[in-house]
Write an enzyme that holds these catalytic residues in place. Structure first.
Site, PDB file in Angstrom:
ATOM      1  N   LYS A 263     -16.018 -61.787  -0.738  1.00 12.67           N
ATOM      2  CA  LYS A 263     -16.539 -60.439  -1.017  1.00 12.67           C
ATOM      3  C   LYS A 263     -16.399 -60.183  -2.516  1.00 12.67           C
ATOM      4  CE  LYS A 263     -18.233 -56.795   1.057  1.00 12.67           C
ATOM      5  NZ  LYS A 263     -19.052 -56.665   2.270  1.00 12.67           N
TER       6      LYS A 263
ATOM      7  N   ASP B  35     -24.102 -54.750  -0.285  1.00  7.09           N
ATOM      8  CA  ASP B  35     -23.138 -53.900   0.437  1.00  7.09           C
ATOM      9  C   ASP B  35     -23.373 -52.494  -0.144  1.00  7.09           C
ATOM     10  OD1 ASP B  35     -20.544 -54.127   2.288  1.00  7.09           O
ATOM     11  OD2 ASP B  35     -20.011 -52.727   0.707  1.00  7.09           O
TER      12      ASP B  35
HETATM   13  P1  NDP Z   1     -25.461 -48.072   1.306  1.00  5.38           P
HETATM   14  O1  NDP Z   1     -25.045 -48.024  -0.116  1.00  5.38           O
HETATM   15  O2  NDP Z   1     -26.867 -48.391   1.625  1.00  5.38           O
HETATM   16  O3  NDP Z   1     -25.118 -46.677   2.006  1.00  5.38           O
HETATM   17  C1  NDP Z   1     -23.816 -46.197   2.049  1.00  5.38           C
HETATM   18  C2  NDP Z   1     -23.828 -44.845   2.737  1.00  5.38           C
HETATM   19  O4  NDP Z   1     -22.500 -44.430   2.973  1.00  5.38           O
HETATM   20  C3  NDP Z   1     -24.458 -43.764   1.873  1.00  5.38           C
HETATM   21  O5  NDP Z   1     -25.055 -42.803   2.679  1.00  5.38           O
HETATM   22  C4  NDP Z   1     -23.250 -43.193   1.138  1.00  5.38           C
HETATM   23  O6  NDP Z   1     -23.408 -41.853   0.698  1.00  5.38           O
HETATM   24  C5  NDP Z   1     -22.199 -43.255   2.210  1.00  5.38           C
HETATM   25  N1  NDP Z   1     -20.877 -43.394   1.563  1.00  5.38           N
HETATM   26  C6  NDP Z   1     -20.480 -44.355   0.725  1.00  5.38           C
HETATM   27  N2  NDP Z   1     -19.234 -44.135   0.286  1.00  5.38           N
HETATM   28  C7  NDP Z   1     -18.860 -42.997   0.857  1.00  5.38           C
HETATM   29  C8  NDP Z   1     -17.687 -42.240   0.813  1.00  5.38           C
HETATM   30  N3  NDP Z   1     -16.643 -42.601   0.053  1.00  5.38           N
HETATM   31  N4  NDP Z   1     -17.632 -41.143   1.575  1.00  5.38           N
HETATM   32  C9  NDP Z   1     -18.671 -40.768   2.342  1.00  5.38           C
HETATM   33  N5  NDP Z   1     -19.830 -41.435   2.407  1.00  5.38           N
HETATM   34  C10 NDP Z   1     -19.914 -42.530   1.685  1.00  5.38           C
HETATM   35  O7  NDP Z   1     -24.453 -49.086   2.003  1.00  5.38           O
HETATM   36  P2  NDP Z   1     -24.626 -49.869   3.380  1.00  5.38           P
HETATM   37  O8  NDP Z   1     -25.362 -49.047   4.364  1.00  5.38           O
HETATM   38  O9  NDP Z   1     -25.089 -51.226   3.053  1.00  5.38           O
HETATM   39  O10 NDP Z   1     -23.104 -50.023   3.840  1.00  5.38           O
HETATM   40  C11 NDP Z   1     -22.457 -49.062   4.669  1.00  5.38           C
HETATM   41  C12 NDP Z   1     -21.241 -49.690   5.300  1.00  5.38           C
HETATM   42  O11 NDP Z   1     -21.632 -50.817   6.101  1.00  5.38           O
HETATM   43  C13 NDP Z   1     -20.184 -50.232   4.344  1.00  5.38           C
HETATM   44  O12 NDP Z   1     -18.906 -50.081   4.904  1.00  5.38           O
HETATM   45  C14 NDP Z   1     -20.513 -51.716   4.281  1.00  5.38           C
HETATM   46  O13 NDP Z   1     -19.389 -52.489   3.912  1.00  5.38           O
HETATM   47  C15 NDP Z   1     -20.912 -51.965   5.724  1.00  5.38           C
HETATM   48  N6  NDP Z   1     -21.722 -53.152   5.945  1.00  5.38           N
HETATM   49  C16 NDP Z   1     -22.929 -53.300   5.312  1.00  5.38           C
HETATM   50  C17 NDP Z   1     -23.701 -54.412   5.575  1.00  5.38           C
HETATM   51  C18 NDP Z   1     -25.064 -54.573   5.017  1.00  5.38           C
HETATM   52  O14 NDP Z   1     -25.768 -55.502   5.443  1.00  5.38           O
HETATM   53  N7  NDP Z   1     -25.522 -53.731   4.117  1.00  5.38           N
HETATM   54  C19 NDP Z   1     -23.213 -55.500   6.453  1.00  5.38           C
HETATM   55  C20 NDP Z   1     -21.976 -55.193   7.134  1.00  5.38           C
HETATM   56  C21 NDP Z   1     -21.257 -54.071   6.844  1.00  5.38           C
HETATM   57  P3  NDP Z   1     -23.550 -41.525  -0.865  1.00  5.38           P
HETATM   58  O15 NDP Z   1     -24.957 -41.872  -1.205  1.00  5.38           O
HETATM   59  O16 NDP Z   1     -23.252 -40.091  -0.977  1.00  5.38           O
HETATM   60  O17 NDP Z   1     -22.546 -42.376  -1.588  1.00  5.38           O
END
Ligand code: NDP
Length: 450
Positions: free
Chosen positions: A126, A166
């Site tokens: 990671k 991510d």
């Molecule tokens: P994105 O950046 O596309 O979206 C993240 C989302 O989560 C946004 O809506 C963001 O809101 C919100 N968010 C992020 N940080 C915070 C916080 N501290 N508090 C509240 N909301 C928050 O990321 P992904 O959708 O790719 O990833 C989401 C999760 O899924 C993560 O935990 C990631 O590790 C996990 N994941 C992702 C994979 C992938 O293929 N993308 C694979 C496996 C797991 P805002 O815009 O306000 O920050």
């Protein structure tokens, strides 16, 4: 718990005292694998767990870049190559101001077991940066990505370490990083990054894979417990890549998604979230979730309050899908969800539920689809992208989606079998940890003390 496990947890605590997310992830895994460790006394002799918790390699570097005002900015860059027993290190890059070594290590550690669960030949890694993409111009994002890759390129390769996206890293960022890698290396090494655009060797259905996979796993878990998704009310935290495609697939199975969020707050639409509008706000305009309620006047917006639990977990639902970030559901939120009649939790994000909240859900017989298994569809499809790149061909959307579905079915089966073997009932959290651990431990034992 086994004395050996307790000792490894205590030693890890002593050696990494300030890394709270990392310690949480280690504790969450090690407290559930006792039955497997008991069957293999040789693991202790081989110091297998001591080696498992220690990354094979950590790379930390400086990322200087110049913003639109001509000022020099400096960020921290990280890559943790955690465990390569099963294949090249594989895992995403996170760009978020909260990123530090503890967060990257927790994510890398989790990734080992998740990747093992997919049954594919990929090790765990990671990386990321404390760079905040919010409010940056396209030019600034490109400058940052290029500088980040200028250093990272020394440490990655399609047979060595294959990063992906991510939080904060999507198709745009992968494009800029791939361009820079190609320029520096002077060769078209497509398999060095996954999540690429479709015009340059990306895989169809990769963008959808984590969210879709989460719902495929949920479908299997509900089916095994004589339930299904039809007409269930769903709430989803986050509105990024994972959340959006989980929402899309949940609708396809007849569920109704009534709430989504971002880090500022959540929207509630009792008629069902209009996903096309969310995509426009989040994928095209890169705006805030609040804007949804400006367009849909029947929808309500609840702002998160400093020091309080996220507003979304107070909304009544049958199924809750945390798809934002770690420790999103604490004990108080878990109590609210149970009080409101939740029947299942599906972890789209990594480690979104605190240890106390997990225990509360399990004690209350709530079905919990753990992240390592339930969100493994993303990395699994990344591995399918690597396969297509090696073969220089591309599968159709339907082919990739079908393979993803099969992988998720198999991951659930492996959790179910492990749960039966160790008599764990519906504790899929322990089952996923045990199933992932068994595969990686076997490979580590075979490869000797390295
Ligand atoms: P994105 O950046 O596309 O979206 C993240 C989302 O989560 C946004 O809506 C963001 O809101 C919100 N968010 C992020 N940080 C915070 C916080 N501290 N508090 C509240 N909301 C928050 O990321 P992904 O959708 O790719 O990833 C989401 C999760 O899924 C993560 O935990 C990631 O590790 C996990 N994941 C992702 C994979 C992938 O293929 N993308 C694979 C496996 C797991 P805002 O815009 O306000 O920050």
């Amino acid at each position: 718990m086994e004395a050996y496990l307790e000792k490894v947890i205590n030693d890890t605590r002593a050696k990494n005292a300030h890394e709270k997310e990392f310690l949480q992830a280690v504790e969450e895994v090690l407290t559930t694998i006792a039955p497997a460790v008991k069957r293999h006394p040789e693991y202790k002799e081989m110091a297998l767990l001591e080696r498992l918790v220690e990354p094979e390699r950590i790379i930390m570097f400086r990322v200087p870049w110049i913003d639109d005002k001509g000022q020099i900015q400096v960020n921290k860059g990280y890559r943790v190559q955690y465990n390569g027993a099963l294949g090249p290190y594989k895992g995403g890059l996170r760009f978020h101001p909260s990123v530090n070594l503890s967060i990257i290590k927790f994510l890398g550690f989790e990734q080992i077991f998740k990747n093992a669960l997919t049954g594919l030949p990929i090790g765990g890694g990671k990386g990321g940066s404390d760079f905040d993409p919010k409010g940056k111009s396209d030019n600034e994002i490109m400058k940052f990505c290029q500088s980040f890759m200028l250093e990272l390129q020394r440490h990655i390769g399609h047979n060595l370490d294959v990063p992906a996206g991510d939080i904060g890293v999507g198709g745009r960022e992968i494009g800029y990083m791939f361009g820079q890698y190609r320029r520096i290396r002077n060769q078209y090494e497509a398999g060095v990054l996954t999540g690429k655009g479709l015009d340059y060797w990306g895989s169809l259905a990769r963008k959808e894979a984590t969210g879709y996979g989460l719902i495929y796993f949920m479908r299997e878990m509900l089916k095994a417990n004589n339930l299904d998704m039809k007409d269930k009310t769903v709430i989803i935290s986050g509105s990024g890549n994972v959340a959006i495609y989980a929402c899309e697939k949940a609708y396809q199975y007849g569920a109704k998604v009534v709430a989504m969020s971002d880090s500022n707050g959540c929207i509630y639409d009792e008629n069902g979230i209009d996903l096309a509008l969310i995509k426009e706000i989040k994928e095209i305009k890169r705006g805030r979730i609040k804007e949804y309620a400006d367009v849909k006047t029947n929808a309500k917006y609840y702002e998160n309050k400093e020091g309080m639990e996220p507003a979304i977990w107070s909304i009544k639902a049958d199924i809750a899908l945390p798809c934002a970030t770690q420790n999103d559901i604490n004990l108080n939120s878990a109590k609210k969800l149970v009080e409101n009649g939740v029947i299942a939790i599906g972890e789209g994000a990594n480690m979104p539920t605190t240890i106390e909240a997990i225990k509360y859900f399990l004690d209350n017989k709530i079905l919990l689809a753990p992240a390592k298994a339930a969100n493994a569809g993303g990395v699994a499809t990344s591995a399918l992208e690597m396969s297509q790149n090696s073969m220089r061909l591309s599968w159709t959307f339907e082919e990739v989606d079908q393979k993803l579905d099969n992988i998720m079915v198999n991951i659930f089966k492996s959790c179910e079998e492990t749960s039966k073997f160790y008599d764990l009932g519906t504790n899929y959290v322990a089952a996923a940890n045990l199933a992932g651990f068994r595969r990686v431990a076997k490979a580590m034992r075979a490869q000797g003390v390295i």
